[in-house]
Scaffold this motif. Structure first.
Motif, mmCIF file in Angstrom:
data_model
loop_
_atom_site.group_PDB
_atom_site.id
_atom_site.type_symbol
_atom_site.label_atom_id
_atom_site.label_comp_id
_atom_site.label_asym_id
_atom_site.label_seq_id
_atom_site.Cartn_x
_atom_site.Cartn_y
_atom_site.Cartn_z
ATOM 1 N N ALA A 54 0.102 3.503 -3.508
ATOM 2 C CA ALA A 54 -1.311 3.710 -3.799
ATOM 3 C C ALA A 54 -2.193 3.066 -2.745
ATOM 4 C CB ALA A 54 -1.658 3.139 -5.166
ATOM 5 N N ALA A 55 -1.748 1.980 -2.231
ATOM 6 C CA ALA A 55 -2.566 1.310 -1.238
ATOM 7 C C ALA A 55 -1.714 0.336 -0.461
ATOM 8 C CB ALA A 55 -3.720 0.576 -1.898
ATOM 9 N N ILE A 56 -2.155 0.070 0.740
ATOM 10 C CA ILE A 56 -1.612 -1.043 1.503
ATOM 11 C C ILE A 56 -2.833 -1.810 1.946
ATOM 12 C CG2 ILE A 56 -0.130 -1.758 3.405
ATOM 13 C CD1 ILE A 56 1.191 0.908 3.309
ATOM 14 N N PRO A 81 -0.025 5.623 1.606
ATOM 15 C CA PRO A 81 -0.455 5.997 0.270
ATOM 16 C C PRO A 81 -0.282 7.494 0.091
ATOM 17 C CG PRO A 81 -1.992 4.458 1.196
ATOM 18 C CD PRO A 81 -1.022 4.801 2.286
ATOM 19 N N TYR A 136 -3.145 -2.336 -10.037
ATOM 20 C CA TYR A 136 -2.117 -1.306 -9.820
ATOM 21 C C TYR A 136 -0.910 -1.616 -10.686
ATOM 22 C CZ TYR A 136 -4.883 -0.079 -5.722
ATOM 23 O OH TYR A 136 -5.878 0.307 -4.890
#
Lengths: 455, 455, 455, 455
Positions: D31-33, D387, D3
């Motif tokens: 975008a993400a966790i 996200p 990322y």
């Protein structure tokens, strides 16, 4: 044709009115209020207030408790009342669980008769043990009502009295069915018991723990619950001895919704505060009562309610325990017989702390102490200065300065919770159904002259 | 020595009491209430109720409006009042913005004098335009108070009257400073104007749109606001013509917090409902008033409040507009002169719909119509049956059946909003300061005999 | 590197948010929410809502009662739940009076294990008989808390459960001491018992007497009392199954004062009304539940509270009694096993009657059914669509029309209280910790795959 | 594939949740966790809190007043915000009476553009003069709504802003019609003006008279009135800067009835008290704001409401007047420019005085400062760590000790009302749409990089 007795040129004060006038009495009744009335006998009331005799709707004379009797029997207690300008009281019948209401009424009247020096009514207590033990109680309620018990005492606290909610509901229904009035001691008993046991278990046994063992929430909750059940049954309710803003608020909310309900407070909640429980023994124990005397914030809220009609009557809950019953709690405040003695001092205290301090008007004073209790407790012919009404009258000297003390008072107990308090204004003569029973500060009535009031 | 007049053997009913007795009058005053009284003249009241003369604390006789005067002048209006058992009214002084209060009072008294047949007081109106125009108003308030205007009318609505909040605050302070009573018309005027304009713009100009143009929220909001500002100033307030539960609730909440405040409602809110606005023209317009008559849910809430002391007095807001002033709104309800005529029918309506239907007791009826208005509006010597009080008395026949109709009533207007309603019980004689002015259903008093009451 | 599973292009709806996105799952957890995510397996969610799995915080599977067990065991009940889009439930441990809490917990987990198809938590019930019988309960509360029972069920009603106020106080204190949550059934049991007995005694034994035997006052009173005692103890409380405005108001007043307290209601109070009790037998009995389903005025008040955050969660109180347990009341409604079955229908009903009818937004729907129950009942990792959270997800087709019927539902009972009701929108797939357990309307999960949630 | 940026191993805290995780950012979005995420760039958050960027829904940058502009323009103010962990603000458009809403919006955006370093929204103010002057305003409200102004500021106070009740009604209706949110300054302006003039007339011109010139009743009354009119119109309302229990109570009562309404308070009402007004000049004047900072009893009530969900968001009402605008009131407090500067200190103050002192949990802290304002003020993609949401993130070091001082803060004004206060925990890095704009306590962002949020 002269009247039997004329009270001349006093300042007549009723619940709604003030006028300077003569009041004439013929036999047991007020015969006229006017000017230039002549009587075979005359009392000069120039400079004095002429009030309807005060009505104390909440007293406990010769009360049986687990500690023994309260100190004032019907003679001593009503003697003290008469000195204080009181011409009617309402005491209680406390039937044993197995005792028919009328039998208990007869027994209680037997204790009063021959002794009582002013007129008296009796609230009929409906206890939890009785409701549990004897289904016949319900048919006896109309009989008690006919026999003169218009009001019925319900307790949400105390062993021997406590009504769990189902019994409370039934009692309220029975009262509603006879169009009577429920007068209610409202505290949450199971919660208070639990809290109290803990203070004891923690060794917090001094009187100063008393208020914390019965917090205002427990009173406010119980008042709310009693009013909710009363709403369910349609019963009219008067909440006794309200001591805190939360209870006033619960009552006010119920009224704002349209419910018919009333509230009483007592002089000790208005004049004393919880600092009393910090005094050294043996004094502190003498102030124990239920609900407890609370702090100044609560006191101010009560005065606002008294002035603003959030509360309706002031009674004393006179409960003169001998000091040994008080000092029974020396090692553990929960063993103290609870109660305050005030049958003689209410008019003077409310004049001093209410009227003189600008909290209430003179007419409101009369309404709270004389007229409203007579009306709410159903004492016909009492609490008014109206021809045809009973000639129950008190002359009150608004300028007289008195320092309250046990020595100057007439209860049988050897102490007073108001010891040392200065009052401005004091009753000087008391007339009961036309008899001058206190004259120039001396009691001259006869024991047993008082009559039972069928309410 | 016989009294001037004795009313014999009636059922005397006061706000707190019922007794069968004679009432003796000497000159203008009640001299005695008792038994076996003898008089030079006697009225037999056997089978009748003997009440304190009714007090109507809210009437508009000969009221100047943009539509012209109301139809009843001080003669015609008080004549109708007398027929209805009313012995005192309180009307209004409406000073022009540039007119000193005392000059306005003198002018208004001039309209009454020579005409009025019963005693009357006057509320002093403090208007927005006056407060804006003339700073001297504030110094005149104590003068008006001394001249007999104990109560001051404040409006939160209407052109020429409307007090924005800053002026309302000042007016309340001025009233508090003279220890007077603020009597308040509470509706949110800016909001109502806006809503009303829209109905008109939308072509919704029939009377049935009237209630929706003044929703209960606008009254409840205004009551809350008036009470909040009164709390800020310490003023005692009586909210006029409460018509809905939301207003009762706002008042109840203020009281539950300890504020001293009172509430009035009117017979039309208790007896009629908003179906009246659905009647055909010209009838529907005659029911227009502010606040509007509302639906049955609100009516039930008002009855509960009347019974449960959530409201304190019943007045009529008598406002007898000639029918042309009513029909001015034929094409647009907002142009209708608002007001209901009820000066003559209150006692009978409240007996029928209140006492007979079991909503209130007889003593509460007397309290609401006679005693409480006298006390709250400061009419000394009125509203009571007490020797020394003014001999203002009404004999009321509880068995008399009457069908209300314009023909049988005495207002100058050619219609009655109560047309066709059957009432049980009716006044049959009216005594004003010892004068029998209505006897056996006939008015026999003199114009101008009424006096101004310094309150 | 592809994820295990990607839900593609659905309309993701959380309690606060809506977005169109892919949701990726890796193992048991949500791994990502984004766009263009690739997975080894893909579910196409185009046109569907992607919600956090619904949480039902109040169900009674395999509940022992005097009538026998409820019909759905942990397999059948959670199967039905899964079909309805529910991925976690909280059921109850009901210890016998003599049974240690941890033993009861183990026993109850034993009933679930091997059967349960979704994750589950357990409220620990503290009963009156247990508190009376076994002082050790208090030391066991922290153990139960550690063992995963964050919330404790307290009843103010029912034999075997009823907590009198002193026990209620102790239970609340114990819950406060472990910083847990008290979930409370609040009705005034002594009063309800009394009223119920009377209906029976009067021969009013048909189901239509059920609501009158438990009037709204008895619920409102109990809610007020529970909140008062909670205030005394500092306990956080969630009132279960609120059915009337009076209870909502009591809760709102407590919050307006600053108390931390919450409220739940159930679909049957929002969708059904008391007309159900007028249906012919055997139907009417199936609607019996406590508190009763009430009238439309109460229903509207509940919707307002649901929308306006006066209530916080919607659970089902799923209680699927076999019809013979329902029909046990055929001759006497009080002998009916009370309870409504709704574990499968909540999301669809709340979408249809809440979202579609404009009562609530979609995000509020998710909050009430998924996120708030997870948070309030302490289910970590549930009720959210957040990477790291459990991959508990439901796909909901907002356009699917379904007519509810017993045949189409999966509870073991042979009836449904929602029979014949049309719903718009229905769950079509359910994922539990990454397992697709309902796919295209078919359950494909394994019994026993569900896990106990330590809360 | 790595990322763009990964925040590694921080303690992620949302409004409902805490987890230790990596947060990945790709471009401007989260975008993400997850765990083990790899990025081209990495921020190590071990030991730090990772929060959604704080949202300050109530600030006044470059505000034109009669005193001149506030000191912070959109660069300086948002710079300070960024240092304080704030990633979005909502400021105001204040159209001149003759200026179309869209023109004013364009003008105001022009002031922000090129300067603002974080994202911003704008409340559209609807003023009394505008409503009076320009009927077209009503058609412009939907245009403003479409152009991104979801919320509309209404004032019941201040010249140039004051909405009398009719204009307030219209404004609320217009907001309801576009399904927007009314954000309201609620004080009773006519009453406050009157009281203020009097203090001046009486020579009571020192700052310590400020709170008494705006008593709590005037705020409570206005809140009640705004809520009543909102109820009439169906408008959703958020009451700004609630400072007293009476206002909290009015809000709570409205909610208990089912109304949808919200409340905001500010750090200065929670952390400071009215003793500030007793400080010597020039200091005392710097604390002047409207409503005033009140006493400790009110402060405690506010904390209870913040914890118990009686209030919903905490904003700052940042209003950084140059000291000469403050000291304009040196001879007369009423000439002081009112306002408190707090845009940089909110997160730290609420962590110290809220979380550390045990008033609120960490998740509630995030909800009050980040998530709830984003949701209530309609900032899509803000206030969440999800996200797809904007990568607005703050790293907060809970152990960092800072003594607040003007020198260490970044507002243009040469003083701070929080001077000398110790805070525990402080923001150390701020990310706005993926840009790290504060890193290791240094601002490294670009003026003008912030964007206007269409809400």
């Amino acid at each position: 044709m002269p009247y039997d007795l004329v009270i001349r040129a006093g300042r007549v004060i009723t619940a709604t009115h003030e006028l300077t006038a003569d009041v004439a009495i013929e036999g047991e009744k007020i015969a006229a209020i006017g000017h230039g009335l002549s009587g075979r006998r005359t009392l000069d009331a120039d400079g004095l207030y002429v009030l309807p005799g005060a009505v104390d709707g909440h007293v406990h004379l010769s009360l049986h408790t687990a500690y023994g009797r309260t100190a004032d029997d019907f003679y001593q207690g009503t003697l003290a009342a008469a000195y204080g300008g009181v011409t009617s009281i309402v005491d209680f019948v406390d039937p044993r669980p197995d005792q028919p209401l009328l039998a208990a009424l007869a027994e209680r009247r037997g204790e009063a008769e021959g002794r009582v020096v002013i007129d008296y009514g009796l609230h009929m207590t409906l206890t939890g043990p009785m409701i549990a033990a004897r289904p016949a109680w319900r048919e006896e309620v109309p009989l008690a009502r006919e026999a003169g018990c218009y009001s019925f005492k319900l307790y949400t606290a105390y062993p021997g009295y406590y009504l769990p909610d189902d019994a409370l509901l039934q009692a309220l229904e029975a009262v509603a069915a006879v169009d009577g009035l429920a007068v209610v001691h409202a505290e949450n008993w199971p919660v208070i018991q639990t809290l109290t046991r803990r203070f004891v278990a923690a060794g917090q046994v001094e009187p100063r723990w008393h208020p914390a063992s019965r917090p205002a929430i427990t009173e406010g909750e119980a008042v709310h619950r009693v009013l909710a059940l009363a709403r369910l049954t349609g019963a009219r309710v008067l909440i006794f001895h309200i001591s805190c803003a939360e209870a006033v608020h619960a009552l006010g909310m119920a009224r704002a919704r349209g419910q018919i309900a009333f509230g009483e407070t007592c002089p000790h909640y208005l004049v004393l505060d919880d600092a009393a429980y910090l005094r050294p023994l043996p004094e502190a124990l003498r102030f124990l009562c239920q609900p407890p005397i609370r702090g100044q914030v609560e006191q101010e809220a009560l005065w606002r309610a008294v002035a603003g009609r959030g509360l309706d009557v002031i009674s004393t809950d006179h409960c003169p325990h001998p000091d040994e019953q008080k000092q029974a709690g020396a090692a553990n405040f929960t063993r103290t017989a609870g109660g305050i003695s005030g049958i003689e001092t209410r008019l003077a205290l409310m004049h001093t702390f209410g009227v003189r301090r600008g909290q209430i008007s003179r007419t409101r004073w009369v309404e709270l102490c004389c007229t409203a209790p007579a009306r709410l407790f159903g004492l016909r012919g009492k609490g008014e200065l109206l021809p045809g009404a009973d000639a129950d009258i008190v002359l009150f000297d608004p300028t007289r300065q008195v320092t309250l003390s046990q020595a100057a008072l007439h209860s049988a107990i050897p102490y007073s919770q108001y010891e040392g308090i200065q009052v401005s204004g004091y009753p000087v003569a008391t007339i009961s159904r036309g008899d001058v029973i206190v004259d120039q500060g001396q009691f001259i009535g006869q024991p047993g002259r008082g009559r039972f009031c069928v309410r």
